[in-house]
Design a protein around this motif. Structure first.
Motif, PDB file in Angstrom:
ATOM      1  N   ILE A  58     -54.719 -92.197  59.186  1.00  0.00           N
ATOM      2  CA  ILE A  58     -53.212 -92.764  59.398  1.00  0.00           C
ATOM      3  C   ILE A  58     -52.436 -91.809  58.368  1.00  0.00           C
ATOM      4  O   ILE A  58     -51.610 -91.234  58.762  1.00  0.00           O
ATOM      5  N   TYR A  59     -53.222 -91.534  57.067  1.00  0.00           N
ATOM      6  CA  TYR A  59     -52.447 -90.666  56.267  1.00  0.00           C
ATOM      7  C   TYR A  59     -51.984 -89.122  57.024  1.00  0.00           C
ATOM      8  O   TYR A  59     -51.096 -88.546  56.444  1.00  0.00           O
ATOM      9  N   CYS A  60     -53.030 -88.731  57.507  1.00  0.00           N
ATOM     10  CA  CYS A  60     -53.026 -87.252  58.080  1.00  0.00           C
ATOM     11  C   CYS A  60     -51.998 -87.276  59.380  1.00  0.00           C
ATOM     12  O   CYS A  60     -51.451 -86.131  59.456  1.00  0.00           O
ATOM     13  N   PHE A  61     -51.936 -88.231  59.990  1.00  0.00           N
ATOM     14  CA  PHE A  61     -51.141 -88.169  61.101  1.00  0.00           C
ATOM     15  C   PHE A  61     -49.745 -88.963  60.889  1.00  0.00           C
ATOM     16  O   PHE A  61     -49.112 -88.918  62.046  1.00  0.00           O
ATOM     17  N   LYS A  62     -49.612 -89.407  59.773  1.00  0.00           N
ATOM     18  CA  LYS A  62     -48.017 -90.111  59.550  1.00  0.00           C
ATOM     19  C   LYS A  62     -47.034 -89.266  59.717  1.00  0.00           C
ATOM     20  O   LYS A  62     -45.925 -89.747  60.024  1.00  0.00           O
TER      21      LYS A  62
END
Length: 115
Positions: A58-62
């Motif tokens: 989630i952090y990488c794609f936010k």
């Protein structure tokens, strides 16, 4: 202000840090070598790694811009390569380095291809 420490102080700090790290890594093995770990530790061992991976995903794609060029293609292809390599070889290092390499190549050349 720059402060330079002596070689002896650096060596002492390194040895103390290494001892602390070793002790924290060895502690669970020493503690649970003779008895079964509690249920909460079994829960953590089983469920925390997938939860951490989900948070990292989630952090990488936010901040990926799926509405503008390159439409998130490098990220999605990099993720697909990482997952595919991991399913194929079951080796985290190959998966991470392979997916990262594909992502970096796509980030370098895809914007020029898409115009």
């Amino acid at each position: 202000m720059n402060q330079i420490i002596s070689l002896n102080a650096a060596l002492i700090a390194t040895v103390v840090s290494a001892a602390i790290i070793f002790a924290t890594r060895a502690f669970p093995f020493v503690l649970f070598s003779k008895k079964e770990p509690p249920a909460i530790l079994k829960f953590i061992e089983r469920y925390i790694p997938p939860m951490v991976m989900a948070v990292l995903l989630i952090y990488c794609f936010k901040d990926v811009g799926f509405g503008a060029k390159p439409f998130g293609i490098p990220e999605l292809v990099g993720l697909g390569v990482t997952v595919g390599l991991h399913l194929w070889r079951n080796n985290s290092m190959i998966s991470i380095f392979g997916g990262t390499a594909v992502y970096m190549v796509l980030m370098r050349f895809l914007p020029g291809i898409l115009g």
